[in-house]
Scaffold this motif. Structure first.
Motif, PDB file in Angstrom:
ATOM      1  N   ALA A  45       0.879  -1.310  -0.063  1.00 15.82           N
ATOM      2  CA  ALA A  45      -0.005  -0.031   0.114  1.00 15.82           C
ATOM      3  C   ALA A  45       0.706   1.231  -0.179  1.00 15.82           C
ATOM      4  O   ALA A  45       0.164   2.270  -0.035  1.00 15.82           O
ATOM      5  N   VAL A  46       2.180   1.073  -0.118  1.00 12.08           N
ATOM      6  CA  VAL A  46       2.923   2.411  -0.141  1.00 12.08           C
ATOM      7  C   VAL A  46       2.933   3.147  -1.131  1.00 12.08           C
ATOM      8  O   VAL A  46       2.437   2.501  -2.336  1.00 12.08           O
ATOM      9  N   PRO A  47       3.458   4.352  -1.164  1.00 12.11           N
ATOM     10  CA  PRO A  47       3.352   5.084  -2.519  1.00 12.11           C
ATOM     11  C   PRO A  47       4.405   4.341  -3.621  1.00 12.11           C
ATOM     12  O   PRO A  47       5.342   4.181  -3.071  1.00 12.11           O
ATOM     13  N   GLY A  48       3.899   4.498  -4.838  1.00 11.72           N
ATOM     14  CA  GLY A  48       5.039   4.020  -5.865  1.00 11.72           C
ATOM     15  C   GLY A  48       6.452   4.698  -5.945  1.00 11.72           C
ATOM     16  O   GLY A  48       7.287   3.862  -6.322  1.00 11.72           O
ATOM     17  N   ASP A  49       6.665   5.900  -5.442  1.00 13.38           N
ATOM     18  CA  ASP A  49       8.031   6.278  -5.551  1.00 13.38           C
ATOM     19  C   ASP A  49       8.813   5.701  -4.322  1.00 13.38           C
ATOM     20  O   ASP A  49      10.093   6.040  -4.623  1.00 13.38           O
ATOM     21  N   THR A 140      15.695  -4.068 -14.214  1.00 13.94           N
ATOM     22  CA  THR A 140      15.910  -3.426 -15.291  1.00 13.94           C
ATOM     23  C   THR A 140      15.218  -4.214 -16.575  1.00 13.94           C
ATOM     24  O   THR A 140      15.145  -3.945 -17.605  1.00 13.94           O
ATOM     25  N   LYS A 141      15.058  -5.618 -16.399  1.00  9.76           N
ATOM     26  CA  LYS A 141      14.814  -6.425 -17.596  1.00  9.76           C
ATOM     27  C   LYS A 141      13.743  -7.290 -16.940  1.00  9.76           C
ATOM     28  O   LYS A 141      13.730  -8.117 -16.036  1.00  9.76           O
ATOM     29  N   ALA A 142      12.646  -7.509 -17.633  1.00  8.80           N
ATOM     30  CA  ALA A 142      11.352  -7.969 -17.272  1.00  8.80           C
ATOM     31  C   ALA A 142      11.429  -9.646 -17.791  1.00  8.80           C
ATOM     32  O   ALA A 142      12.145 -10.082 -18.771  1.00  8.80           O
ATOM     33  N   LYS A 143      10.730 -10.485 -16.797  1.00 13.01           N
ATOM     34  CA  LYS A 143      10.763 -11.826 -17.290  1.00 13.01           C
ATOM     35  C   LYS A 143       9.186 -12.279 -17.379  1.00 13.01           C
ATOM     36  O   LYS A 143       8.413 -11.486 -17.024  1.00 13.01           O
ATOM     37  N   ILE A 144       8.911 -13.350 -18.371  1.00 13.59           N
ATOM     38  CA  ILE A 144       7.520 -13.549 -18.381  1.00 13.59           C
ATOM     39  C   ILE A 144       6.935 -14.129 -17.152  1.00 13.59           C
ATOM     40  O   ILE A 144       7.456 -14.663 -16.428  1.00 13.59           O
ATOM     41  N   GLY A 145       5.852 -13.512 -16.980  1.00 17.13           N
ATOM     42  CA  GLY A 145       5.351 -13.580 -15.559  1.00 17.13           C
ATOM     43  C   GLY A 145       5.380 -12.554 -14.552  1.00 17.13           C
ATOM     44  O   GLY A 145       4.552 -12.762 -13.624  1.00 17.13           O
ATOM     45  N   ASP A 146       6.125 -11.525 -14.889  1.00 18.78           N
ATOM     46  CA  ASP A 146       6.398 -10.600 -14.057  1.00 18.78           C
ATOM     47  C   ASP A 146       5.096  -9.499 -14.339  1.00 18.78           C
ATOM     48  O   ASP A 146       4.375  -9.519 -15.172  1.00 18.78           O
ATOM     49  N   ILE A 147       4.713  -9.093 -12.998  1.00 16.83           N
ATOM     50  CA  ILE A 147       3.638  -8.168 -13.067  1.00 16.83           C
ATOM     51  C   ILE A 147       3.971  -6.624 -12.912  1.00 16.83           C
ATOM     52  O   ILE A 147       4.738  -6.452 -12.140  1.00 16.83           O
ATOM     53  N   VAL A 148       3.493  -5.703 -13.777  1.00 18.89           N
ATOM     54  CA  VAL A 148       3.988  -4.616 -13.785  1.00 18.89           C
ATOM     55  C   VAL A 148       2.873  -3.678 -13.441  1.00 18.89           C
ATOM     56  O   VAL A 148       1.712  -3.578 -13.937  1.00 18.89           O
ATOM     57  N   ALA A 149       3.286  -2.781 -12.425  1.00 16.19           N
ATOM     58  CA  ALA A 149       2.361  -1.543 -12.302  1.00 16.19           C
ATOM     59  C   ALA A 149       2.817  -0.272 -13.154  1.00 16.19           C
ATOM     60  O   ALA A 149       3.928   0.068 -12.918  1.00 16.19           O
ATOM     61  N   ILE A 150       1.801   0.433 -13.796  1.00  9.60           N
ATOM     62  CA  ILE A 150       1.866   1.353 -14.542  1.00  9.60           C
ATOM     63  C   ILE A 150       1.071   2.521 -14.042  1.00  9.60           C
ATOM     64  O   ILE A 150       0.040   2.486 -13.896  1.00  9.60           O
ATOM     65  N   PRO A 151       1.846   3.555 -13.548  1.00  5.56           N
ATOM     66  CA  PRO A 151       1.174   4.535 -12.777  1.00  5.56           C
ATOM     67  C   PRO A 151       0.227   5.249 -13.569  1.00  5.56           C
ATOM     68  O   PRO A 151       0.376   5.612 -14.773  1.00  5.56           O
ATOM     69  N   ALA A 152      -0.989   5.841 -13.234  1.00  2.00           N
ATOM     70  CA  ALA A 152      -2.014   6.194 -13.724  1.00  2.00           C
ATOM     71  C   ALA A 152      -2.281   7.584 -13.471  1.00  2.00           C
ATOM     72  O   ALA A 152      -1.707   7.905 -12.750  1.00  2.00           O
ATOM     73  N   LYS A 153      -2.562   8.386 -14.380  1.00  2.01           N
ATOM     74  CA  LYS A 153      -2.189   9.832 -14.338  1.00  2.01           C
ATOM     75  C   LYS A 153      -3.167  10.581 -13.413  1.00  2.01           C
ATOM     76  O   LYS A 153      -2.634  11.475 -12.506  1.00  2.01           O
ATOM     77  N   ALA A 154      -4.340  10.019 -12.858  1.00  2.00           N
ATOM     78  CA  ALA A 154      -5.218  10.460 -11.890  1.00  2.00           C
ATOM     79  C   ALA A 154      -4.944   9.646 -10.571  1.00  2.00           C
ATOM     80  O   ALA A 154      -5.547   9.884  -9.519  1.00  2.00           O
ATOM     81  N   GLY A 155      -3.864   8.861 -10.361  1.00  2.00           N
ATOM     82  CA  GLY A 155      -3.450   8.260  -9.172  1.00  2.00           C
ATOM     83  C   GLY A 155      -3.910   6.578  -9.418  1.00  2.00           C
ATOM     84  O   GLY A 155      -4.852   6.236 -10.016  1.00  2.00           O
ATOM     85  N   GLY A 156      -3.244   5.798  -8.659  1.00  2.00           N
ATOM     86  CA  GLY A 156      -3.486   4.360  -8.786  1.00  2.00           C
ATOM     87  C   GLY A 156      -2.636   3.792  -9.818  1.00  2.00           C
ATOM     88  O   GLY A 156      -1.693   4.354 -10.217  1.00  2.00           O
ATOM     89  N   TYR A 157      -2.866   2.595 -10.477  1.00  2.00           N
ATOM     90  CA  TYR A 157      -2.160   1.871 -11.312  1.00  2.00           C
ATOM     91  C   TYR A 157      -2.810   1.088 -12.242  1.00  2.00           C
ATOM     92  O   TYR A 157      -4.233   0.747 -11.975  1.00  2.00           O
TER      93      TYR A 157
END
Length: 291
Positions: A45-49, A140-157
């Motif tokens: 639940a921590v902030p993404g930064d 810095t390099k993804a693997k198949i099965g990795d879960i990625v959080a993409i920051p949303a403009k209005a907050g959240g992911y």
């Protein structure tokens, strides 16, 4: 009359909210939360930064390292618990200031747990001697099965799973909606279209955050994500009346009018690969995937 310092007031308020989070856990799971499970919830639940998720280690009195029981049930919780945790941490860190670090949070957590009335399933709060944050490894390099959080403009992911890495690029399977905290309770109905090919520049830059790995999510997507070709894209190739789909190993199949329209071949909006910075802008503008 004794005055309560702002710090003590903030910790007391946070301790009260930690107790509420513990109660929510008990209501849903029907047993008391462990120290490890509570810290797992708070770390997500921590902030993404701060570099999600923050992982903590606990030292008990007598220089004994805390080893939580195996079989965490945090994954079974619904989103309300994580929303509670996210809001509680945000308020606590608003008091601490923008420069708060995971180490600062860990120190505050120790004080808050001792001030709370949470009865843990495994240890007593007064046994906790220290909580410290574990420095995350830079991915810095993804693997198949990795879960990625993409920051949303209005907050959240926005949440995606790495489905494939091949000559077309990195294929991300997107899940619908914006998540308050980075976690996935996957259902087939939550899939947002077909996987999208992109690059890994924003992963390498730390803007898109790899926060977990779960290969069971791959069953929701094709193991050979395709790209599409318009019928007239290559003058010397016959891609049929409505176009064709191609896998990374060169398998080509003709598609019908309905599929062509669904992916955007019909109106010319389809793109085989989206550069990550462009895909970020598309998602911020409400893009939900193709298909």
């Amino acid at each position: 009359m004794d005055k309560v310092s702002p710090k003590d007031r903030a910790i007391a308020e946070f301790a009260s909210r930690v107790s509420a989070i513990s109660s929510s856990f008990t209501e849903q799971i029907e047993r008391k939360v462990t120290v490890g499970e509570l810290l797992e919830i708070l770390g997500v639940a921590v902030p993404g930064d701060m570099g999600i998720p923050v992982k903590f280690k606990v030292q008990l009195k007598g220089r004994k390292r805390y080893e939580g029981p195996s079989g965490s049930r945090v994954g079974e919780l619904n989103d309300s618990v994580f929303v509670q945790a996210s809001e509680a941490i945000a308020d606590l860190l608003n008091w601490e200031g923008e420069s708060a670090t995971p180490a600062d949070l860990a120190s505050l957590l120790k004080l808050a747990l001792k001030a709370s009335d949470v009865e843990f399933a495994d240890v007593h709060a007064e046994e906790i001697a220290q909580i410290s944050a574990i420095s995350p490894k830079r991915v810095t390099k993804a693997k198949i099965g990795d879960i990625v959080a993409i920051p949303a403009k209005a907050g959240g992911y926005r949440i995606a799973v790495v489905v494939a890495r091949n000559r077309f690029g990195t294929a991300l399977g997107l899940f619908r909606g914006v998540f308050k905290v980075p976690r996935v309770r996957a259902q087939r109905s939550n899939i947002s279209g077909i996987p999208i090919y992109t690059d890994e520049q924003l992963i390498a830059a730390g803007v898109w955050l790899i926060f977990d790995h779960d290969e069971s999510l791959l069953e929701f997507f094709s193991s050979k994500p395709e790209i599409y070709h318009a019928p007239d894209v290559w003058p010397n190739r016959d891609f049929g009346t409505f176009g064709a789909a191609e896998t990374a190993d060169g398998e080509i199949r003709p598609i019908g009018e309905e599929e062509a329209n669904a992916v955007g071949i019909g109106d010319g909006s389809y793109r085989q690969v989206h550069m990550s910075e462009y895909l970020q802008r598309l998602l911020d503008d409400g893009f939900n995937g193709v298909g």
